[in-house]
Design a protein around this motif. Structure first.
Motif, short mmCIF file in Angstrom:
data_model
loop_
_atom_site.label_atom_id
_atom_site.label_comp_id
_atom_site.label_asym_id
_atom_site.label_seq_id
_atom_site.Cartn_x
_atom_site.Cartn_y
_atom_site.Cartn_z
N PHE A 1 0.80 -1.23 0.00
CA PHE A 1 0.00 0.00 0.00
C PHE A 1 0.83 1.28 0.00
O PHE A 1 0.30 2.34 -0.32
CB PHE A 1 -0.95 0.02 1.21
CG PHE A 1 -1.93 -1.11 1.21
CD1 PHE A 1 -2.89 -1.22 0.23
CD2 PHE A 1 -1.89 -2.07 2.21
CE1 PHE A 1 -3.81 -2.27 0.23
CE2 PHE A 1 -2.80 -3.12 2.22
CZ PHE A 1 -3.76 -3.21 1.23
N GLY A 2 2.07 1.21 0.39
CA GLY A 2 2.92 2.39 0.41
C GLY A 2 2.29 3.52 1.19
O GLY A 2 1.82 3.34 2.32
N SER A 3 2.21 4.69 0.58
CA SER A 3 1.68 5.86 1.27
C SER A 3 0.16 5.96 1.17
O SER A 3 -0.42 6.93 1.63
CB SER A 3 2.31 7.13 0.69
OG SER A 3 1.97 7.25 -0.68
N GLN A 4 -0.49 4.96 0.60
CA GLN A 4 -1.94 4.98 0.48
C GLN A 4 -2.65 4.74 1.81
O GLN A 4 -3.82 5.06 1.94
CB GLN A 4 -2.40 3.95 -0.55
CG GLN A 4 -1.95 4.31 -1.96
CD GLN A 4 -2.23 3.17 -2.91
OE1 GLN A 4 -1.80 2.05 -2.68
NE2 GLN A 4 -2.95 3.47 -3.96
N VAL A 5 -1.93 4.14 2.76
CA VAL A 5 -2.50 3.94 4.09
C VAL A 5 -1.49 4.33 5.15
O VAL A 5 -0.29 4.28 4.93
CB VAL A 5 -2.96 2.48 4.34
CG1 VAL A 5 -4.01 2.04 3.37
CG2 VAL A 5 -1.80 1.53 4.34
N VAL A 6 -2.02 4.72 6.30
CA VAL A 6 -1.21 4.96 7.48
C VAL A 6 -1.62 3.89 8.50
O VAL A 6 -2.81 3.66 8.71
CB VAL A 6 -1.48 6.37 8.06
CG1 VAL A 6 -0.74 6.56 9.38
CG2 VAL A 6 -1.10 7.43 7.06
N LEU A 7 -0.64 3.23 9.09
CA LEU A 7 -0.91 2.22 10.11
C LEU A 7 -0.90 2.86 11.48
O LEU A 7 0.08 3.51 11.86
CB LEU A 7 0.14 1.12 10.08
CG LEU A 7 0.13 0.18 8.90
CD1 LEU A 7 1.30 -0.80 9.00
CD2 LEU A 7 -1.17 -0.58 8.81
N HIS A 8 -1.96 2.65 12.23
CA HIS A 8 -2.02 3.10 13.62
C HIS A 8 -2.02 1.86 14.49
O HIS A 8 -2.69 0.89 14.19
CB HIS A 8 -3.29 3.91 13.88
CG HIS A 8 -3.37 5.17 13.09
ND1 HIS A 8 -2.68 6.30 13.44
CD2 HIS A 8 -4.04 5.46 11.94
CE1 HIS A 8 -2.94 7.26 12.54
NE2 HIS A 8 -3.75 6.76 11.63
N GLY A 9 -1.29 1.91 15.57
CA GLY A 9 -1.26 0.80 16.51
C GLY A 9 0.02 0.00 16.44
O GLY A 9 0.08 -1.11 16.97
N GLN A 10 1.03 0.56 15.79
CA GLN A 10 2.30 -0.18 15.75
C GLN A 10 2.78 -0.38 17.18
O GLN A 10 2.80 0.55 17.97
CB GLN A 10 3.32 0.56 14.91
CG GLN A 10 2.93 0.55 13.45
CD GLN A 10 4.05 1.01 12.55
OE1 GLN A 10 5.21 0.74 12.81
NE2 GLN A 10 3.69 1.69 11.48
N GLY A 11 3.14 -1.59 17.48
CA GLY A 11 3.56 -1.93 18.83
C GLY A 11 2.44 -2.53 19.67
O GLY A 11 2.70 -3.05 20.74
#
Length: 119
Positions: A32-42
């Motif tokens: 997805f590259g910059s098409q999505v932002v992941l929240h919740g890393q960790g």
């Protein structure tokens, strides 16, 4: 527990979930590259995917379901559902091995390709 088996089990599970987490992050970045932002890393067990905009989340959820991949609305987690952002999807991976995580994200990329707007 006195013999340390529980501590060993917890360490093993933490390492397992860390590897799954890392595969999820890497595969999302590749697909997805910059098409999505992941929240919740960790967080180790789930992520929230934020789409750049103009994306119909209901359609994405339906396409995922039709392809055999379960993703979820974040609306049930909001105290006031009317305030829930319309560009978020909840995804978990704790029950999947690394191969299934990769396959699932690749399937999502395939079925979502035409739906995801470029940032």
């Amino acid at each position: 527990m006195a013999g340390g088996e529980y501590v060993q089990h917890v360490r093993k599970m933490c390492a397992t979930y860390r590897r799954r987490h890392d595969v999820f992050v890497q595969e999302c970045a590749e697909q997805f590259g910059s098409q999505v932002v992941l929240h919740g890393q960790g967080a180790r067990l789930h992520f929230i995917l934020e789409f750049s905009g103009g994306t119909n989340i209901e359609r994405l959820m339906n396409k995922a379901e039709e392809a055999g991949v379960r993703v979820y609305s974040v609306e049930p987690f909001w105290n006031h559902p009317e305030d829930c952002p319309s560009n978020l999807i909840f995804m978990g991976y704790s029950l999947l091995d690394k191969v299934k995580i990769r396959e699932g994200i690749q399937i999502l990329r395939g079925v979502w390709f035409d739906e995801i707007k470029q940032p």
